[in-house]
Design an enzyme around this catalytic site. Structure first.
Site, PDB file in Angstrom:
ATOM      1  CD  GLU A 166      -3.282   0.892   1.973  1.00 34.57           C
ATOM      2  OE1 GLU A 166      -3.595  -0.177   2.560  1.00 34.57           O
ATOM      3  OE2 GLU A 166      -3.763   1.765   1.970  1.00 34.57           O
ATOM      4  NE  ARG A 167      -2.401   5.379  -0.244  1.00 36.88           N
ATOM      5  CZ  ARG A 167      -3.145   5.827  -1.039  1.00 36.88           C
ATOM      6  NH1 ARG A 167      -2.886   6.228  -2.433  1.00 36.88           N
ATOM      7  NH2 ARG A 167      -4.422   5.795  -0.604  1.00 36.88           N
ATOM      8  CE  LYS A 286      -6.373   2.509   8.650  1.00 32.73           C
ATOM      9  NZ  LYS A 286      -6.028   3.063   7.239  1.00 32.73           N
ATOM     10  CD  GLU A 290      -7.557   6.158   6.127  1.00 34.43           C
ATOM     11  OE1 GLU A 290      -7.065   5.144   5.767  1.00 34.43           O
ATOM     12  OE2 GLU A 290      -7.496   7.440   5.710  1.00 34.43           O
ATOM     13  NE  ARG A 323      -0.798   3.877  11.637  1.00 35.77           N
ATOM     14  CZ  ARG A 323      -1.337   4.303  10.975  1.00 35.77           C
ATOM     15  NH1 ARG A 323      -2.577   3.504  10.272  1.00 35.77           N
ATOM     16  NH2 ARG A 323      -1.022   4.929   9.735  1.00 35.77           N
ATOM     17  NE  ARG A 335      -8.294  13.214   7.584  1.00 39.71           N
ATOM     18  CZ  ARG A 335      -7.477  12.633   6.469  1.00 39.71           C
ATOM     19  NH1 ARG A 335      -8.192  13.161   5.345  1.00 39.71           N
ATOM     20  NH2 ARG A 335      -6.668  11.822   6.367  1.00 39.71           N
ATOM     21  CG  ASP A 364      -2.878  10.817   5.509  1.00 39.65           C
ATOM     22  OD1 ASP A 364      -1.690  10.271   5.929  1.00 39.65           O
ATOM     23  OD2 ASP A 364      -3.706  10.234   4.881  1.00 39.65           O
ATOM     24  CD  GLU A 386       2.221   5.984  11.435  1.00 38.83           C
ATOM     25  OE1 GLU A 386       1.671   5.340  12.172  1.00 38.83           O
ATOM     26  OE2 GLU A 386       1.450   6.388  10.069  1.00 38.83           O
ATOM     27  CD  GLU A 392      -0.596   8.200   1.163  1.00 36.64           C
ATOM     28  OE1 GLU A 392      -0.195   7.787   2.053  1.00 36.64           O
ATOM     29  OE2 GLU A 392      -1.932   8.337   0.990  1.00 36.64           O
ATOM     30  CG  HIS A 520      -6.346  16.403   1.755  1.00 40.16           C
ATOM     31  ND1 HIS A 520      -7.256  15.904   0.737  1.00 40.16           N
ATOM     32  CD2 HIS A 520      -5.851  15.380   2.590  1.00 40.16           C
ATOM     33  CE1 HIS A 520      -7.504  14.506   1.235  1.00 40.16           C
ATOM     34  NE2 HIS A 520      -6.708  14.243   2.108  1.00 40.16           N
ATOM     35  CD1 TRP A 542     -11.128  11.075   2.832  1.00 37.05           C
ATOM     36  CD2 TRP A 542     -12.332   9.861   1.769  1.00 37.05           C
ATOM     37  NE1 TRP A 542     -10.947  10.020   3.375  1.00 37.05           N
ATOM     38  CE2 TRP A 542     -11.758   8.837   3.016  1.00 37.05           C
ATOM     39  CE3 TRP A 542     -12.974   8.684   0.979  1.00 37.05           C
ATOM     40  CZ2 TRP A 542     -11.950   7.624   2.921  1.00 37.05           C
ATOM     41  CZ3 TRP A 542     -13.460   7.309   1.280  1.00 37.05           C
ATOM     42  CH2 TRP A 542     -12.684   6.856   2.598  1.00 37.05           C
TER      43      TRP A 542
HETATM   44  O1  GCW Z   1      -2.230   8.392   4.360  1.00 35.96           O
HETATM   45  C1  GCW Z   1      -3.371   7.264   4.311  1.00 35.96           C
HETATM   46  C2  GCW Z   1      -3.067   6.433   3.099  1.00 35.96           C
HETATM   47  C3  GCW Z   1      -3.884   4.869   3.299  1.00 35.96           C
HETATM   48  C4  GCW Z   1      -3.127   4.370   4.725  1.00 35.96           C
HETATM   49  C5  GCW Z   1      -3.533   5.396   5.799  1.00 35.96           C
HETATM   50  C6  GCW Z   1      -3.036   5.081   7.075  1.00 35.96           C
HETATM   51  C7  GCW Z   1      -2.524   2.122   5.539  1.00 35.96           C
HETATM   52  O2  GCW Z   1      -3.745   7.018   1.940  1.00 35.96           O
HETATM   53  O3  GCW Z   1      -3.255   4.085   2.287  1.00 35.96           O
HETATM   54  O4  GCW Z   1      -3.485   3.359   4.934  1.00 35.96           O
HETATM   55  O5  GCW Z   1      -3.000   6.713   5.469  1.00 35.96           O
HETATM   56  O6  GCW Z   1      -1.983   5.478   7.428  1.00 35.96           O
HETATM   57  O7  GCW Z   1      -3.725   4.174   7.749  1.00 35.96           O
END
Ligand code: GCW
Length: 698
Positions: A166-167, A286, A290, A323, A335, A364, A386, A392, A520, A542
């Site tokens: 992922e990413r 996590k 999401e 997390r 957010r 993010d 973190e 990304e 964003h 989003w």
């Molecule tokens: O930045 C976002 C990403 C998701 C990621 C999420 C996270 C692993 O777009 O892909 O999922 O954060 O940190 O949980």
């Protein structure tokens, strides 16, 4: 004759060709003969009396390193035995270091002595000595000493069971689950070497969007095999947890953390894990984020969930990293405040085994974020940092963005949690609140690409993260310089140029993508390229119009008392820095204020003119980066040169997309011309949108 010459040139090019696999651990022959002689005289043998696997690893690495650097073998001696002119690796409980993993390197009786309280300290000291030699520094007055500032220094891999990441932008996962545990890819060891050389001592193997598979015995055996490879390098494995695993794997009716059956299942699972992996690091979770399940599905809190896992880990060394990256779809909310609102009420209510892991910023991993307000608000809960190494939001593996300045910006921010000087770094390392557990995590940018990180320069981000997790006081520039000299070239002029290139790269990226605190506005879903016009998405937060709020008056998110008041989550001293548009530092301006297009800024330009100026100068700076890189061609390996040159060309093209997309889009609101003498974009907004759309296609 001509043919011979051609052959010679070809051969020397081939011999030099470097695919980047060796990272910063190249150990190429030292060209400076005097320096080489100096080192050879001081490294006539290696003596590592301690037989622990970690010290023996250190000795082997040193031997391999010296062989390369000096161009001749260096013998391993059973002990110094009165001999001089060698390197002694010694575990000595009396070594004067701040903690167990620190090291001291001194010259004693004409020997170089690397000494530490523990085998791990010796390993880190050995790599520090190698770094000293690799960067060509003198041995006269050699005296190095350092101790890590945080205890858990780890990479987080967002790697899936099917090998995708992922990413991830550097190929597929390094972990070959279908081959494990029987076959051990030799690359696992090189991965461990690279990390150990930086002091990284933990790795979370699987994605936080976790598969339940990792809690099965079948997969735990595979994990144990990897742990076996990493152990001699002082690296522990951790796993991300799928919260309802007791239900999916254990076939319990649910996974309610307060149900004794759930607790029992985890207790037994943890026992099983430690039977297979005695030094298992712990869990990363996590939950309720999401779409991932979590304790709230059972009407319980994050603390209930985390504490249940903490209890299961009580008999062992491992910890729970829970997390804080959570946010609910609230059209009226901000957010920015979500993680704070969820976690602040639980400060002091977590089990002593729990660390709450917080992303550097409140949203993010954006190109720039103010530090997360949680860092100033949890005196009784150990917080882990973190960071995201994988780019990304920073142009994947095609844009050159050196992240050390971004990391440092967050670490050096003052939370004022306990008065002036309570920097985020000092919160994290425990010095502000005395946290007993301390940790830093970096979401990895590694993959199966031969050079590990896709963009060769991406290696510098892995390197910088590791160095800062060890010691957050190191200056970015020093880190960049070390990496360049070990990885790319020692030619002083080229070192200077490339270091400068790295140092400016992040600000350049900010300028052509999100200047003045915009955030964003990247491509939806893939997070690549610009898409500020996005105003439809399954959730309000989003949509990108949610973040920039451009209208006929101005642009930016009012987070002061007249808006969402997210600013109130910070200490009064921090609020004071950011609460007025006239005095708010420009990098954060649109994070906190909706500013009129016509507003005069401290630069003397109006907001609109400043925005345009930055988009244009950022895109131009990429052309400058290309020129700088061209200038170092003779000093770097041709394969690496071409790799970076090619990626810079993509970056230049895409910087222009960003520039044109954003100025044309925002111009619809500002209704003002692109300020002279900047040229108007040569394409229309519709044309850039079309380009961006291609990258959104399935
Ligand atoms: O930045 C976002 C990403 C998701 C990621 C999420 C996270 C692993 O777009 O892909 O999922 O954060 O940190 O949980």
């Amino acid at each position: 004759m001509k043919n011979l010459l051609f052959l010679f040139v070809l051969l020397s090019t081939l011999c030099r060709a470097d695919d980047g696999y060796r990272l910063w651990l190249k150990y190429d022959l030292i060209k400076d003969a005097a320096r080489r002689a100096e080192y050879a005289g001081a490294a006539q043998f290696i003596a590592a009396a301690d037989k622990s696997p970690v010290v023996q690893t250190a000795a082997q690495e040193l031997q391999a390193g010296l062989q390369g650097l000096l161009g001749k073998p260096v013998a391993m001696a059973p002990g110094a035995g009165g001999k001089t002119g060698g390197i002694l690796l010694t575990v000595d409980a009396n070594t004067n270091t701040a903690n167990a993993e620190g090291y001291q390197i001194t010259r004693r009786q004409n020997n170089i002595v690397v000494s530490a309280k523990t085998p791990a300290g010796v390993l880190y000291g050995t790599f520090a000595l190698l770094r000293h030699l690799q960067t060509g520094q003198s041995l006269a007055n050699l005296a190095l000493s350092s101790s890590p500032k945080v205890k858990i220094r780890m990479l987080n891999h967002w790697d899936n069971v099917n090998g995708s990441i992922e990413r991830g932008y550097a190929g597929s996962s390094l972990w070959k689950w279908y081959e494990l545990p029987e076959r051990l890819d030799p690359r696992y060891r090189d991965y461990a070497r690279a990390n150990a050389s930086l002091g990284i001592n933990g790795t979370v193997l699987n994605n936080v969007n976790a598969s339940p598979r990792f809690m099965t015995t079948e997969y735990l055996r595979k994990v144990a095999a990897l742990a076996g490879v990493f152990r001699p390098y002082g690296i522990k494995v951790y796993l991300s947890v799928y919260f309802p695993a007791p239900k999916t794997i254990g076939r319990l009716p649910g996974a309610d953390p307060l149900d004794p059956q759930t607790q029992q299942w985890w207790n037994a699972k943890v026992k099983e894990i430690y039977g297979l992996i005695p030094d298992f690091g712990g869990f990363l979770v996590k939950a309720n984020s999401e779409g991932e399940p979590g304790p709230q599905d059972y009407g319980r809190s994050h603390a209930d969930g985390a504490n249940m896992l903490g209890k299961a880990l009580e008999p062992y060394e491992g910890v729970v990293l829970w997390r804080a990256f959570v946010y609910k779809a609230d059209p009226k909310g901000d957010r920015f405040k979500a993680a704070y609102e969820e976690f602040k009420p639980f400060d002091g209510k977590f089990h002593p085994k729990v660390i709450v892991q917080v992303k550097n910023g409140p949203i993010d991993f954006q190109v720039r974020e103010p530090f997360s307000p949680l860092f100033g608000a949890m005196p009784q809960t150990p917080l882990a940092m973190e960071f995201q190494l994988t780019q990304e939001y920073l142009g994947f593996a095609t844009h050159l963005v050196f992240e050390a300045p971004l990391f440092k910006e967050t670490l050096d921010s003052d939370t004022y949690a306990k008065g002036k000087g309570s920097t985020v770094a000092k919160v994290i390392d425990g010095s502000v609140h005395g946290y007993p557990l301390t940790a830093m995590a970096g979401v990895a940018n590694t993959g199966s690409d031969r050079n590990w990180t896709g963009h060769t320069m991406g290696q510098a981000n892995w390197y910088a993260y590791g160095r800062l997790a060890w010691d957050h006081t190191l200056p970015s520039e020093q880190i960049a310089g070390e990496w360049v000299r070990m990885t790319l070239t020692q030619e002083p002029n080229a070192v200077k140029r490339i270091t400068n290139l790295l140092m400016r790269s992040r600000e350049t990226y900010v300028d052509y993508t999100n200047p003045l605190g915009l955030h964003h506005i990247m491509g939806y879903g893939i997070h690549y390229g610009p898409e500020p016009w996005l105003d439809r998405a399954p959730r309000p937060d989003w949509r990108h119009t949610y973040y920039h709020r451009a209208d006929s008056i101005g642009v930016g998110f009012d987070r002061t008392a007249s808006g969402s008041n997210a600013l109130a989550l910070y200490a009064p001293e921090v609020q004071k820095q950011w609460n007025k548009p006239e005095t708010c530092p420009l990098p954060y301006l649109l994070w906190f204020h909706h500013v009129p297009w016509t507003q005069k800024l401290s630069t003397g330009r109006t907001l609109w003119d400043e925005l345009c100026t930055r988009y244009y100068s950022g895109a131009e700076a990429v052309a400058g980066m290309q020129k700088e890189w061209d200038a170092v061609r003779p000093a770097v390996d041709p394969e690496i040169f071409d790799d970076v040159a090619g990626r810079l060309a993509v970056q230049r093209k895409e910087a222009l997309w960003w520039r044109d997309a954003c100025v044309l889009y925002f111009q619809q609101f500002s209704k003002q011309p692109i300020p002279a003498p900047l040229p108007k974009p040569e394409r229309t907004l519709a044309e850039v949108k079309e380009l961006v759309d291609i990258y959104q296609m399935r």
